[in-house]
Motif scaffolding. Structure first.
Motif, PDB file in Angstrom:
ATOM      1  N   ALA A  51       0.831  -1.209   0.000  1.00  0.00           N
ATOM      2  CA  ALA A  51       0.000   0.000   0.000  1.00  0.00           C
ATOM      3  C   ALA A  51       0.859   1.250   0.000  1.00  0.00           C
ATOM      4  N   ASP A  52       0.455   2.228  -0.798  1.00  0.00           N
ATOM      5  CA  ASP A  52       1.068   3.555  -0.771  1.00  0.00           C
ATOM      6  C   ASP A  52       0.261   4.446   0.159  1.00  0.00           C
ATOM      7  N   VAL A  53       0.944   5.063   1.116  1.00  0.00           N
ATOM      8  CA  VAL A  53       0.280   5.941   2.081  1.00  0.00           C
ATOM      9  C   VAL A  53       0.827   7.349   1.871  1.00  0.00           C
ATOM     10  N   ASP A  54      -0.006   8.235   1.342  1.00  0.00           N
ATOM     11  CA  ASP A  54       0.418   9.594   1.014  1.00  0.00           C
ATOM     12  C   ASP A  54       0.108  10.602   2.114  1.00  0.00           C
ATOM     13  N   ALA A  55      -0.795  10.222   3.018  1.00  0.00           N
ATOM     14  CA  ALA A  55      -1.187  11.132   4.094  1.00  0.00           C
ATOM     15  C   ALA A  55      -1.614  10.311   5.300  1.00  0.00           C
ATOM     16  N   GLY A  56      -1.516  10.921   6.475  1.00  0.00           N
ATOM     17  CA  GLY A  56      -1.939  10.255   7.684  1.00  0.00           C
ATOM     18  C   GLY A  56      -3.444  10.096   7.734  1.00  0.00           C
ATOM     19  N   GLY A  57      -3.900   9.251   8.672  1.00  0.00           N
ATOM     20  CA  GLY A  57      -5.331   9.048   8.828  1.00  0.00           C
ATOM     21  C   GLY A  57      -5.621   7.683   9.397  1.00  0.00           C
ATOM     22  N   PRO A  58      -6.899   7.353   9.574  1.00  0.00           N
ATOM     23  CA  PRO A  58      -7.279   6.076  10.179  1.00  0.00           C
ATOM     24  C   PRO A  58      -7.088   4.902   9.231  1.00  0.00           C
ATOM     25  N   PHE A  59      -6.750   3.749   9.812  1.00  0.00           N
ATOM     26  CA  PHE A  59      -6.695   2.504   9.057  1.00  0.00           C
ATOM     27  C   PHE A  59      -8.084   1.883   9.006  1.00  0.00           C
ATOM     28  N   SER A  60      -8.318   1.073   7.983  1.00  0.00           N
ATOM     29  CA  SER A  60      -9.551   0.298   7.906  1.00  0.00           C
ATOM     30  C   SER A  60      -9.581  -0.723   9.040  1.00  0.00           C
ATOM     31  N   ALA A  61     -10.782  -1.007   9.538  1.00  0.00           N
ATOM     32  CA  ALA A  61     -10.956  -2.049  10.559  1.00  0.00           C
ATOM     33  C   ALA A  61     -11.115  -3.402   9.877  1.00  0.00           C
ATOM     34  N   ILE A  69       2.722  -5.153   9.442  1.00  0.00           N
ATOM     35  CA  ILE A  69       3.021  -4.104   8.469  1.00  0.00           C
ATOM     36  C   ILE A  69       4.522  -3.832   8.477  1.00  0.00           C
ATOM     37  N   THR A  70       5.099  -3.689   7.291  1.00  0.00           N
ATOM     38  CA  THR A  70       6.534  -3.433   7.159  1.00  0.00           C
ATOM     39  C   THR A  70       6.737  -2.278   6.187  1.00  0.00           C
ATOM     40  N   ALA A 110       5.408  10.633   2.263  1.00  0.00           N
ATOM     41  CA  ALA A 110       4.729   9.395   1.870  1.00  0.00           C
ATOM     42  C   ALA A 110       5.579   8.162   2.160  1.00  0.00           C
ATOM     43  N   VAL A 111       4.892   7.039   2.399  1.00  0.00           N
ATOM     44  CA  VAL A 111       5.567   5.763   2.638  1.00  0.00           C
ATOM     45  C   VAL A 111       4.885   4.683   1.809  1.00  0.00           C
ATOM     46  N   ARG A 112       5.578   3.569   1.687  1.00  0.00           N
ATOM     47  CA  ARG A 112       5.018   2.378   1.036  1.00  0.00           C
ATOM     48  C   ARG A 112       5.207   1.210   2.000  1.00  0.00           C
ATOM     49  N   ASN A 113       4.126   0.475   2.252  1.00  0.00           N
ATOM     50  CA  ASN A 113       4.133  -0.597   3.237  1.00  0.00           C
ATOM     51  C   ASN A 113       3.746  -1.928   2.618  1.00  0.00           C
ATOM     52  N   VAL A 114       4.390  -2.999   3.095  1.00  0.00           N
ATOM     53  CA  VAL A 114       3.932  -4.358   2.824  1.00  0.00           C
ATOM     54  C   VAL A 114       3.013  -4.763   3.972  1.00  0.00           C
ATOM     55  N   ASN A 115       1.809  -5.189   3.629  1.00  0.00           N
ATOM     56  CA  ASN A 115       0.811  -5.584   4.622  1.00  0.00           C
ATOM     57  C   ASN A 115       0.540  -7.078   4.516  1.00  0.00           C
ATOM     58  N   VAL A 116       0.637  -7.768   5.635  1.00  0.00           N
ATOM     59  CA  VAL A 116       0.301  -9.189   5.692  1.00  0.00           C
ATOM     60  C   VAL A 116      -0.876  -9.346   6.639  1.00  0.00           C
ATOM     61  N   MET A 117      -1.952  -9.960   6.152  1.00  0.00           N
ATOM     62  CA  MET A 117      -3.148 -10.168   6.962  1.00  0.00           C
ATOM     63  C   MET A 117      -3.445 -11.660   7.042  1.00  0.00           C
ATOM     64  N   THR A 118      -3.798 -12.126   8.255  1.00  0.00           N
ATOM     65  CA  THR A 118      -4.210 -13.514   8.428  1.00  0.00           C
ATOM     66  C   THR A 118      -5.482 -13.575   9.262  1.00  0.00           C
ATOM     67  N   ARG A 119      -6.379 -14.480   8.887  1.00  0.00           N
ATOM     68  CA  ARG A 119      -7.597 -14.690   9.660  1.00  0.00           C
ATOM     69  C   ARG A 119      -7.214 -15.443  10.929  1.00  0.00           C
ATOM     70  N   ARG A 120      -7.493 -14.843  12.071  1.00  0.00           N
ATOM     71  CA  ARG A 120      -6.967 -15.321  13.352  1.00  0.00           C
ATOM     72  C   ARG A 120      -7.305 -16.784  13.631  1.00  0.00           C
ATOM     73  N   SER A 121      -8.465 -17.223  13.231  1.00  0.00           N
ATOM     74  CA  SER A 121      -8.887 -18.591  13.520  1.00  0.00           C
ATOM     75  C   SER A 121      -8.282 -19.618  12.564  1.00  0.00           C
ATOM     76  N   ARG A 122      -7.602 -19.142  11.528  1.00  0.00           N
ATOM     77  CA  ARG A 122      -7.146 -20.046  10.470  1.00  0.00           C
ATOM     78  C   ARG A 122      -5.644 -20.056  10.220  1.00  0.00           C
ATOM     79  N   ALA A 123      -4.968 -18.941  10.478  1.00  0.00           N
ATOM     80  CA  ALA A 123      -3.559 -18.860  10.098  1.00  0.00           C
ATOM     81  C   ALA A 123      -2.830 -17.810  10.926  1.00  0.00           C
ATOM     82  N   THR A 124      -1.509 -17.944  10.973  1.00  0.00           N
ATOM     83  CA  THR A 124      -0.637 -16.932  11.566  1.00  0.00           C
ATOM     84  C   THR A 124       0.435 -16.569  10.545  1.00  0.00           C
ATOM     85  N   ALA A 125       1.043 -15.407  10.738  1.00  0.00           N
ATOM     86  CA  ALA A 125       2.085 -14.952   9.815  1.00  0.00           C
ATOM     87  C   ALA A 125       3.259 -14.377  10.588  1.00  0.00           C
ATOM     88  N   THR A 126       4.453 -14.580  10.047  1.00  0.00           N
ATOM     89  CA  THR A 126       5.642 -13.900  10.534  1.00  0.00           C
ATOM     90  C   THR A 126       6.339 -13.259   9.338  1.00  0.00           C
TER      91      THR A 126
END
Length: 200
Positions: A51-61, A69-70, A110-126
């Motif tokens: 994701a490219d983040v050009d301005a501050g603000g709230p994250f999606s829930a 996030i890296t 601006a920043v660029r982030n790598v986002n890793v999402m896992t469904r808590r009941s199904r998987a974990t990520a490192t």
């Protein structure tokens, strides 16, 4: 299963859940958890995106989702997670809950982030940042039941599989592998090793 090369130029562009920007989807999937039912979960069990983040603000829930996030481009940001501020520097993976109220403040543009999402009941990520030196070959293992993505966060990296073939990666290109093997890393630069493990 062999290695799949995923290229920055081919990542699918999708809008953020809150409509505040655009993310590029690297890969997503569902896991085969040892004790889970055969029924496929609605949506993804894991997803990797940039994701490219050009301005501050709230994250999606994202209820029920764990996130890592890296920051891979830019100087830094501060994430306020449920009222607690966390400075996030370049190439420093930060894990937090998608359930939490999260706000972002940029430190120097601006920043660029790598986002890793896992469904808590199904998987974990490192996520682990690995430095690859021209003077020696590095190795990254993938176990049975795991999914491994190796993303180049600099230029100058090549990834070799057990078939002897080598894949050269450009900046933010990725190799995706599932199942037991050892991948070799050659060149002079850095990669993010993203490991998805089924739970349950």
């Amino acid at each position: 299963m062999g290695e799949d090369a995923l290229r920055w130029s081919e990542y699918r562009r999708v809008p953020w859940k809150n409509g505040g920007g655009i993310t590029r989807e690297v890969a997503s999937g569902n896991v085969k958890a040892p004790t889970a039912s055969a029924e496929i979960t609605d949506g993804f069990d894991w997803r990797v995106s940039v994701a490219d983040v050009d301005a501050g603000g709230p994250f999606s829930a994202f209820p029920g989702i764990d996130r890592v996030i890296t920051l891979v481009e830019g100087e830094g940001m501060v994430l306020t997670v449920d009222g607690t501020a966390h400075p996030v520097g370049p190439l420093s993976p930060f894990a937090f809950s998608g359930d939490a109220a999260t706000d972002c403040r940029l430190e120097a543009g601006a920043v660029r982030n790598v986002n890793v999402m896992t469904r808590r009941s199904r998987a974990t990520a490192t996520v682990r940042i690995v430095s690859v030196a021209a003077s020696r070959e590095a190795e990254m293992a993938c176990a049975a039941g795991e999914t491994l993505l190796v993303m180049a966060v600099t230029e100058g990296i090549a990834v070799g599989g057990r078939d002897g073939r080598e894949t050269r990666l450009g900046h933010l290109d990725c190799v995706h592998h599932e199942g037991p093997t050892a991948l070799t890393l050659r060149g002079d630069g850095m990669v993010a090793g993203i490991r998805i493990t089924a739970t349950g």
